[in-house]
Each structure stands twice: as structure tokens, then as C-alpha cells.
Design a protein around this motif. Structure first.
Motif, PDB file in Angstrom:
ATOM      1  N   ASP A  40      -9.260  20.668  14.907  1.00  0.00           N
ATOM      2  CA  ASP A  40      -9.320  19.351  14.277  1.00  0.00           C
ATOM      3  C   ASP A  40     -10.529  19.261  13.342  1.00  0.00           C
ATOM      4  OD1 ASP A  40      -8.202  16.536  14.196  1.00  0.00           O
ATOM      5  OD2 ASP A  40     -10.284  16.141  14.774  1.00  0.00           O
ATOM      6  N   ASP A  95      -0.819  17.655  17.652  1.00  0.00           N
ATOM      7  CA  ASP A  95      -1.363  16.414  17.085  1.00  0.00           C
ATOM      8  C   ASP A  95      -2.189  16.710  15.840  1.00  0.00           C
ATOM      9  OD1 ASP A  95      -0.203  15.053  19.210  1.00  0.00           O
ATOM     10  OD2 ASP A  95      -2.098  14.828  20.309  1.00  0.00           O
ATOM     11  N   VAL A  96      -2.957  17.796  15.850  1.00  0.00           N
ATOM     12  CA  VAL A  96      -3.757  18.169  14.681  1.00  0.00           C
ATOM     13  C   VAL A  96      -2.833  18.410  13.492  1.00  0.00           C
ATOM     14  CG1 VAL A  96      -5.308  19.913  13.696  1.00  0.00           C
ATOM     15  CG2 VAL A  96      -5.649  19.120  16.047  1.00  0.00           C
ATOM     16  N   ARG A 156     -10.444  19.043   8.990  1.00  0.00           N
ATOM     17  CA  ARG A 156     -11.068  17.980   8.198  1.00  0.00           C
ATOM     18  C   ARG A 156     -11.980  18.515   7.103  1.00  0.00           C
ATOM     19  NH1 ARG A 156     -13.990  14.490  12.264  1.00  0.00           N
ATOM     20  NH2 ARG A 156     -13.425  15.952  13.874  1.00  0.00           N
ATOM     21  N   LYS A 160      -2.016  19.125  22.095  1.00  0.00           N
ATOM     22  CA  LYS A 160      -3.078  18.554  21.261  1.00  0.00           C
ATOM     23  C   LYS A 160      -3.159  19.251  19.906  1.00  0.00           C
ATOM     24  CE  LYS A 160      -4.191  15.315  23.941  1.00  0.00           C
ATOM     25  NZ  LYS A 160      -3.823  13.955  23.533  1.00  0.00           N
ATOM     26  N   LEU A 172      -0.038  17.042  12.664  1.00  0.00           N
ATOM     27  CA  LEU A 172       0.448  15.800  12.063  1.00  0.00           C
ATOM     28  C   LEU A 172      -0.672  14.864  11.640  1.00  0.00           C
ATOM     29  CD1 LEU A 172       3.444  15.152  14.462  1.00  0.00           C
ATOM     30  CD2 LEU A 172       3.490  16.185  12.183  1.00  0.00           C
ATOM     31  N   ASP A 173      -1.690  14.734  12.462  1.00  0.00           N
ATOM     32  CA  ASP A 173      -2.774  13.796  12.157  1.00  0.00           C
ATOM     33  C   ASP A 173      -3.600  14.227  10.948  1.00  0.00           C
ATOM     34  OD1 ASP A 173      -1.946  12.391  14.381  1.00  0.00           O
ATOM     35  OD2 ASP A 173      -3.628  13.022  15.643  1.00  0.00           O
ATOM     36  N   ARG A 174      -3.742  15.520  10.735  1.00  0.00           N
ATOM     37  CA  ARG A 174      -4.569  16.034   9.641  1.00  0.00           C
ATOM     38  C   ARG A 174      -3.746  16.570   8.479  1.00  0.00           C
ATOM     39  NH1 ARG A 174      -8.634  13.174  10.849  1.00  0.00           N
ATOM     40  NH2 ARG A 174      -9.447  13.594  12.921  1.00  0.00           N
ATOM     41  N   ASP A 175      -2.410  16.536   8.595  1.00  0.00           N
ATOM     42  CA  ASP A 175      -1.522  17.056   7.554  1.00  0.00           C
ATOM     43  C   ASP A 175      -1.922  18.479   7.167  1.00  0.00           C
ATOM     44  OD1 ASP A 175       0.667  16.893   5.806  1.00  0.00           O
ATOM     45  OD2 ASP A 175      -0.626  16.325   4.124  1.00  0.00           O
TER      46      ASP A 175
END
Length: 108
Positions: A21, A59-60, A25, A56, A62-65
Motif C-alpha cells: 500500500d 484491497d490495495v 502511493r 488485504k 482497488l483502493d490504489r488503482d
């Protein structure tokens, strides 16, 4: 072509999604891959760790594209067997590169 410029070493597979994650970023990161092994223990902990880490890491994605791939081998294999299967974990790197190439447009 992907730049293989950053590596973050963490204490175990459970911490891989956090490192992924953070990397996702960063500017200039097109994809992240978590590599590791979950070896046999005396309890079901390996199953829980591997399942949680995989969830998890999704999730990275999708959440961070940002493509995030799970190259963790195991759980429930001996250390010797894990060493023999290292090449399978490397397939996650190729999958990340393929995903980056297949995605349309610029990654924000």
C-alpha cells in the motif's frame, strides 16, 4: 517495461499488504508484488495469515488503482518445499507486468 527499482523487506507475509500500500502511493510505481512464504506451523495461523494477506492485497489493487500481486507460497509447506517452489512466486512479477501492459490509459 517495469522498473524494478524499489524493494521493501518486512518481517512476514502479514505485513506485505502494508508495504504494498505504501509503495502503491509513491510516484512512479506502476505495480507492486508481495513475495514470501508461509511455512508449516503447529497451528492454523499460517492459513489465517495467508488468507488475510491475500485479501488485504486485493484491497490495495482497488483502493490504489495499482496492480498488486500475491507471490506468497504456502501456507502449510515445509521450509525445504518452499525453497523448491520459489520460482512460482516469481510468476507474480510477470503477472503484474502483464496487467500493467493490459490496462488502458495512464495510471493516475
Amino acid at each position: 517495461m517495469l522498473n524494478h527499482g524499489k524493494a521493501v523487506y518486512v518481517s512476514g507475509a502479514y505485513d506485505g499488504p502494508l508495504a504494498a500500500d505504501r509503495l502503491a502511493r509513491c510516484d512512479g510505481i506502476d505495480a507492486v508484488v508481495v513475495l514470501g512464504a508461509v511455512v508449516t506451523g503447529d497451528t492454523d495461523r499460517g492459513q489465517v495469515v495467508a488468507r488475510t494477506a491475500a485479501d488485504k492485497l486485493g484491497d490495495v489493487n482497488l483502493d490504489r488503482d495499482t496492480p498488486a500481486r500475491f507471490g506468497v507460497i504456502g501456507p502449510d509447506m515445509s521450509s525445504a518445499k518452499a525453497h523448491k517452489r520459489v520460482e512460482y512466486a516469481v510468476n507474480a512479477v510477470d503477472a503484474a507486468a502483464d496487467t500493467v501492459a493490459a490496462l488502458p490509459g495512464e495510471i493516475p
